[in-house]
Design a protein around this motif. Sequence first.
Motif, mmCIF file in Angstrom:
data_model
loop_
_atom_site.group_PDB
_atom_site.id
_atom_site.type_symbol
_atom_site.label_atom_id
_atom_site.label_comp_id
_atom_site.label_asym_id
_atom_site.label_seq_id
_atom_site.Cartn_x
_atom_site.Cartn_y
_atom_site.Cartn_z
ATOM 1 N N LYS A 3 -7.761 -6.094 -1.730
ATOM 2 C CA LYS A 3 -7.046 -5.048 -0.988
ATOM 3 C C LYS A 3 -7.422 -5.066 0.482
ATOM 4 C CE LYS A 3 -6.215 -1.863 -4.728
ATOM 5 N NZ LYS A 3 -6.377 -0.512 -5.235
ATOM 6 N N LEU A 6 -5.328 -7.423 2.232
ATOM 7 C CA LEU A 6 -3.945 -6.969 2.306
ATOM 8 C C LEU A 6 -3.658 -6.252 3.618
ATOM 9 C CD1 LEU A 6 -1.269 -6.760 0.819
ATOM 10 C CD2 LEU A 6 -2.103 -4.666 -0.248
ATOM 11 N N SER A 10 -1.070 -7.477 6.443
ATOM 12 C CA SER A 10 0.030 -6.608 6.863
ATOM 13 C C SER A 10 0.062 -6.490 8.381
ATOM 14 C CB SER A 10 -0.120 -5.212 6.254
ATOM 15 O OG SER A 10 -0.008 -5.282 4.863
ATOM 16 N N THR A 41 4.677 4.168 8.741
ATOM 17 C CA THR A 41 5.660 3.904 7.687
ATOM 18 C C THR A 41 5.935 2.408 7.511
ATOM 19 O OG1 THR A 41 7.418 4.275 9.301
ATOM 20 C CG2 THR A 41 6.805 6.143 7.908
ATOM 21 N N GLU A 42 5.460 1.577 8.427
ATOM 22 C CA GLU A 42 5.655 0.135 8.317
ATOM 23 C C GLU A 42 4.621 -0.535 7.413
ATOM 24 O OE1 GLU A 42 6.620 -1.922 11.992
ATOM 25 O OE2 GLU A 42 7.048 0.014 12.919
ATOM 26 N N LEU A 43 3.618 0.217 6.972
ATOM 27 C CA LEU A 43 2.598 -0.333 6.083
ATOM 28 C C LEU A 43 2.875 0.080 4.646
ATOM 29 C CD1 LEU A 43 -0.604 0.340 8.209
ATOM 30 C CD2 LEU A 43 0.560 -1.845 7.865
ATOM 31 N N SER A 44 2.423 -0.730 3.712
ATOM 32 C CA SER A 44 2.630 -0.425 2.296
ATOM 33 C C SER A 44 1.767 0.760 1.870
ATOM 34 C CB SER A 44 2.279 -1.646 1.439
ATOM 35 O OG SER A 44 0.874 -1.831 1.428
ATOM 36 N N ALA A 45 2.170 1.404 0.799
ATOM 37 C CA ALA A 45 1.420 2.540 0.255
ATOM 38 C C ALA A 45 -0.003 2.121 -0.120
ATOM 39 C CB ALA A 45 2.145 3.128 -0.946
ATOM 40 N N ALA A 46 -0.166 0.916 -0.641
ATOM 41 C CA ALA A 46 -1.503 0.440 -1.048
ATOM 42 C C ALA A 46 -2.433 0.314 0.159
ATOM 43 C CB ALA A 46 -1.383 -0.904 -1.758
ATOM 44 N N VAL A 47 -1.918 -0.196 1.253
ATOM 45 C CA VAL A 47 -2.731 -0.349 2.461
ATOM 46 C C VAL A 47 -3.084 1.016 3.034
ATOM 47 C CG1 VAL A 47 -2.708 -1.178 4.850
ATOM 48 C CG2 VAL A 47 -1.879 -2.646 3.009
ATOM 49 N N ARG A 55 0.818 8.543 5.602
ATOM 50 C CA ARG A 55 2.149 8.032 5.929
ATOM 51 C C ARG A 55 2.982 9.182 6.478
ATOM 52 N NH1 ARG A 55 6.109 3.938 3.444
ATOM 53 N NH2 ARG A 55 4.136 2.952 2.996
#
Length: 147
Positions: A3, A6, A10, A41-47, A55
């Motif tokens: 992670k 990740l 990103s 908002t340009e990053l994934s929920a996991a990040v 977010r």
Amino acid sequence: MRKTTLFFLSILGLLLSTLAFAENSTKTAGYTIHHNAFLSTELSAAVLKQYSIRRSPNRALINISIIKDVPNTTGTPTEAKVTVTARNLRGQIRTIPLREIKEGDAVYYIGEFLVENQESVAFTIEAQPLGDDKILHATLKQQFFTR
């Protein structure tokens, strides 16, 4: 894939995708300062979860890394004391708190701040590499379009 990697990938993806529009780095005094600003908002929920970032369409991030120039290589990531000041078109000035993140050999600094739709922000970046007495300077201008 870990992670922690990740997040770095990103950020790297965002940086590379913007290179077609502008060079997001500054070469100065034997170093390259890489800098990029974007909405959370340009990053994934996991990040976002991994790094405890909220977010929100009005929450933005600045990402900075300092690379010491080394001939015939891509350089060496360098720890530094980094400060960022942001100024909008209304003349409002704020200092953006930064967090240092280390992943393997990579070292980068991220800061969170709020923006309004169509807000233009001029960033002034100062970095003093660890063990060096020079202060490096860079600037970045970014306009944010919130949803």
